[in-house]
Design a protein around this motif. Structure first.
Motif, PDB file in Angstrom:
ATOM      1  N   UNK A 307       0.828  -1.205   0.000  1.00  0.00           N
ATOM      2  CA  UNK A 307       0.000   0.000   0.000  1.00  0.00           C
ATOM      3  C   UNK A 307       0.861   1.252   0.000  1.00  0.00           C
ATOM      4  N   UNK A 308       1.959   1.200   0.727  1.00  0.00           N
ATOM      5  CA  UNK A 308       2.888   2.332   0.738  1.00  0.00           C
ATOM      6  C   UNK A 308       3.549   2.502  -0.621  1.00  0.00           C
ATOM      7  N   UNK A 309       3.968   1.402  -1.205  1.00  0.00           N
ATOM      8  CA  UNK A 309       4.641   1.470  -2.512  1.00  0.00           C
ATOM      9  C   UNK A 309       3.718   2.053  -3.582  1.00  0.00           C
ATOM     10  N   UNK A 310       2.412   1.773  -3.472  1.00  0.00           N
ATOM     11  CA  UNK A 310       1.450   2.259  -4.463  1.00  0.00           C
ATOM     12  C   UNK A 310       1.340   3.777  -4.479  1.00  0.00           C
ATOM     13  N   UNK A 311       1.791   4.433  -3.418  1.00  0.00           N
ATOM     14  CA  UNK A 311       1.697   5.888  -3.367  1.00  0.00           C
ATOM     15  C   UNK A 311       2.733   6.564  -4.250  1.00  0.00           C
ATOM     16  N   UNK A 312       3.733   5.816  -4.698  1.00  0.00           N
ATOM     17  CA  UNK A 312       4.723   6.368  -5.612  1.00  0.00           C
ATOM     18  C   UNK A 312       5.619   7.419  -4.999  1.00  0.00           C
ATOM     19  N   UNK A 313       5.904   7.306  -3.718  1.00  0.00           N
ATOM     20  CA  UNK A 313       6.796   8.262  -3.072  1.00  0.00           C
ATOM     21  C   UNK A 313       8.215   8.131  -3.608  1.00  0.00           C
ATOM     22  N   UNK A 314       8.971   9.204  -3.490  1.00  0.00           N
ATOM     23  CA  UNK A 314      10.393   9.134  -3.806  1.00  0.00           C
ATOM     24  C   UNK A 314      11.049   8.070  -2.947  1.00  0.00           C
ATOM     25  N   UNK A 315      12.120   7.479  -3.432  1.00  0.00           N
ATOM     26  CA  UNK A 315      12.746   6.345  -2.774  1.00  0.00           C
ATOM     27  C   UNK A 315      13.099   6.650  -1.318  1.00  0.00           C
ATOM     28  N   UNK A 316      13.696   7.803  -1.074  1.00  0.00           N
ATOM     29  CA  UNK A 316      14.092   8.148   0.294  1.00  0.00           C
ATOM     30  C   UNK A 316      12.876   8.269   1.202  1.00  0.00           C
ATOM     31  N   UNK A 317      11.802   8.868   0.689  1.00  0.00           N
ATOM     32  CA  UNK A 317      10.584   9.011   1.489  1.00  0.00           C
ATOM     33  C   UNK A 317       9.927   7.655   1.737  1.00  0.00           C
ATOM     34  N   UNK A 318       9.929   6.797   0.722  1.00  0.00           N
ATOM     35  CA  UNK A 318       9.369   5.456   0.883  1.00  0.00           C
ATOM     36  C   UNK A 318      10.053   4.722   2.030  1.00  0.00           C
ATOM     37  N   UNK A 319      11.374   4.727   2.044  1.00  0.00           N
ATOM     38  CA  UNK A 319      12.097   3.994   3.082  1.00  0.00           C
ATOM     39  C   UNK A 319      11.966   4.658   4.449  1.00  0.00           C
ATOM     40  N   UNK A 320      11.820   5.982   4.465  1.00  0.00           N
ATOM     41  CA  UNK A 320      11.596   6.662   5.743  1.00  0.00           C
ATOM     42  C   UNK A 320      10.279   6.206   6.360  1.00  0.00           C
ATOM     43  N   UNK A 321       9.221   6.179   5.554  1.00  0.00           N
ATOM     44  CA  UNK A 321       7.914   5.762   6.056  1.00  0.00           C
ATOM     45  C   UNK A 321       7.893   4.263   6.335  1.00  0.00           C
ATOM     46  N   UNK A 322       8.520   3.487   5.482  1.00  0.00           N
ATOM     47  CA  UNK A 322       8.533   2.026   5.649  1.00  0.00           C
ATOM     48  C   UNK A 322       9.118   1.621   6.994  1.00  0.00           C
ATOM     49  N   UNK A 323      10.106   2.341   7.470  1.00  0.00           N
ATOM     50  CA  UNK A 323      10.686   1.917   8.744  1.00  0.00           C
ATOM     51  C   UNK A 323      11.710   2.860   9.342  1.00  0.00           C
ATOM     52  N   UNK A 324      12.328   3.680   8.520  1.00  0.00           N
ATOM     53  CA  UNK A 324      13.385   4.543   9.045  1.00  0.00           C
ATOM     54  C   UNK A 324      12.905   5.488  10.134  1.00  0.00           C
ATOM     55  N   UNK A 325      11.752   6.120   9.923  1.00  0.00           N
ATOM     56  CA  UNK A 325      11.236   7.043  10.926  1.00  0.00           C
ATOM     57  C   UNK A 325      10.894   6.329  12.230  1.00  0.00           C
ATOM     58  N   UNK A 326      10.195   5.205  12.110  1.00  0.00           N
ATOM     59  CA  UNK A 326       9.780   4.474  13.304  1.00  0.00           C
ATOM     60  C   UNK A 326      10.962   3.868  14.038  1.00  0.00           C
ATOM     61  N   UNK A 327      11.938   3.378  13.305  1.00  0.00           N
ATOM     62  CA  UNK A 327      13.115   2.794  13.944  1.00  0.00           C
ATOM     63  C   UNK A 327      13.826   3.848  14.794  1.00  0.00           C
TER      64      UNK A 327
END
Length: 333
Positions: A307-327
């Motif tokens: 669902x996150x990937x479907x939003x088409x975010x820039x690569x850095x933003x995708x990985x931030x939301x996927x786990x970087x921010x929460x980690x």
């Protein structure tokens, strides 16, 4: 951030011990009757069947971990099912509820402490007990607490909650805002409007109370995560900004335009629409959005990363939301 673990901050655990504790107590029947009026018979029937089918995912850590593996999720932040709030309970019962909920959630997470982190509960109906409940949760090794959008007769802007916000700041505890029930009551008792409309409304109302009252000015270090992408507020924040600048009553309580406070909060990604998710990232910032699935309920997503990937975010933003921010957020505890 591409090497960060995938972290789901919106996942629930069912605690039969809590329900056994409150069974038959005065106030429970009335609370269930209110819930029935708000949801309607069709929604209750579907929800009851859905929960029964998912009890293994909600209670068995091994089943949970297997599901996480299938989803590609490395870490879950596990919070009690909101059905365990029981804000109708008297002081003695409320203390028993939060203690049992905190301890049971910690025990569930202890099955895989490197992959399961937990949140406890606080009795919002008794503001004088909330700091003690937060401390108890932290003593169990939990990262903070989950709470609803309001308690009977009290909004989150109530000054009685100031000690809770102060203590959460002092300890760095996470506060997960997850509504349960909507005060629009029978107007939403068909077609599951109680959830599809009610939950986003409750999120928006609760966050607006925290913003417009100045709570976030007085407690700038509060680490609050809003479920369901913050509801309607982030995508309609322009109306709040306009009121703040155009009306003396709207602008009296907070120091800055309401939209600026979105960058002080955290939001999960569970909005069910890639365009809405992109707008959430635009308004709050990619560093303020966290992956969320509502595991394992039917109003969540079985593929949060997809669902996150479907939003088409820039690569850095995708990985931030996927786990970087929460980690990074979880490491601060």
């Amino acid at each position: 951030m591409s090497t960060a673990p995938t972290v789901d901050v919106h996942a629930h655990v069912l605690l039969p011990e809590v329900e056994a504790l409150v069974a038959g107590l005065p106030g429970l029947a009335e609370a269930k009757a209110l819930d029935a009026r708000r949801n309607g018979p069709a929604a209750l029937a579907v929800s009851g069947s859905m929960v029964r089918e998912r009890v293994p995912e909600l209670t068995d850590p091994a089943v949970r971990l297997a599901a996480m593996d299938a989803q590609g999720v490395d870490v879950q932040l596990v919070s009690p099912s909101p059905s365990h709030y029981h804000y109708w309970a008297d002081e003695e019962t409320a203390e028993q509820v939060y203690r049992l909920a905190n301890e049971a959630t910690a025990a569930h997470c202890s099955a895989a402490p490197d992959r399961l982190r937990g949140l406890g509960l606080v009795p919002l109906q008794h503001p004088g007990h909330t700091v003690r409940a937060l401390d108890h949760a932290l003593d169990q090794g939990l990262l903070g607490v989950e709470l609803s959008s309001h308690a009977p007769g009290r909004e989150l802007s109530d000054p009685a909650y100031a000690p809770l916000w102060t203590r959460a700041e002092e300890t760095g505890a996470l506060v997960f805002l997850h509504p349960f029930g909507c005060t629009l009551d029978e107007r939403l008792d068909r077609w599951y409007l109680s959830n599809t409309v009610g939950q986003p409304v409750e999120n928006a109302v609760a966050l607006s109370h925290l913003i417009f009252s100045g709570v976030l000015d007085r407690h700038p270090g509060l680490r609050l995560i809003a479920a369901h992408g913050g509801g309607y507020l982030p995508t309609h924040i322009g109306r709040s900004d306009h009121a703040w600048s155009a009306r003396s009553d709207a602008g009296a309580g907070c120091a800055h335009p309401p939209s600026s406070y979105l960058k002080r909060l955290y939001f999960d990604s569970l909005v069910h629409d890639p365009h809405v998710l992109r707008e959430l990232v635009r308004t709050a910032g990619a560093d303020r959005v966290l992956l969320g699935s509502d595991f394992p309920f039917d109003m969540g997503t079985e593929d949060p990363v997809g669902a996150l990937r479907a939003s088409g975010l820039a690569d850095a933003d995708f990985h931030a939301v996927r786990g970087g921010n929460a980690a990074a957020l979880l490491r601060k505890n």
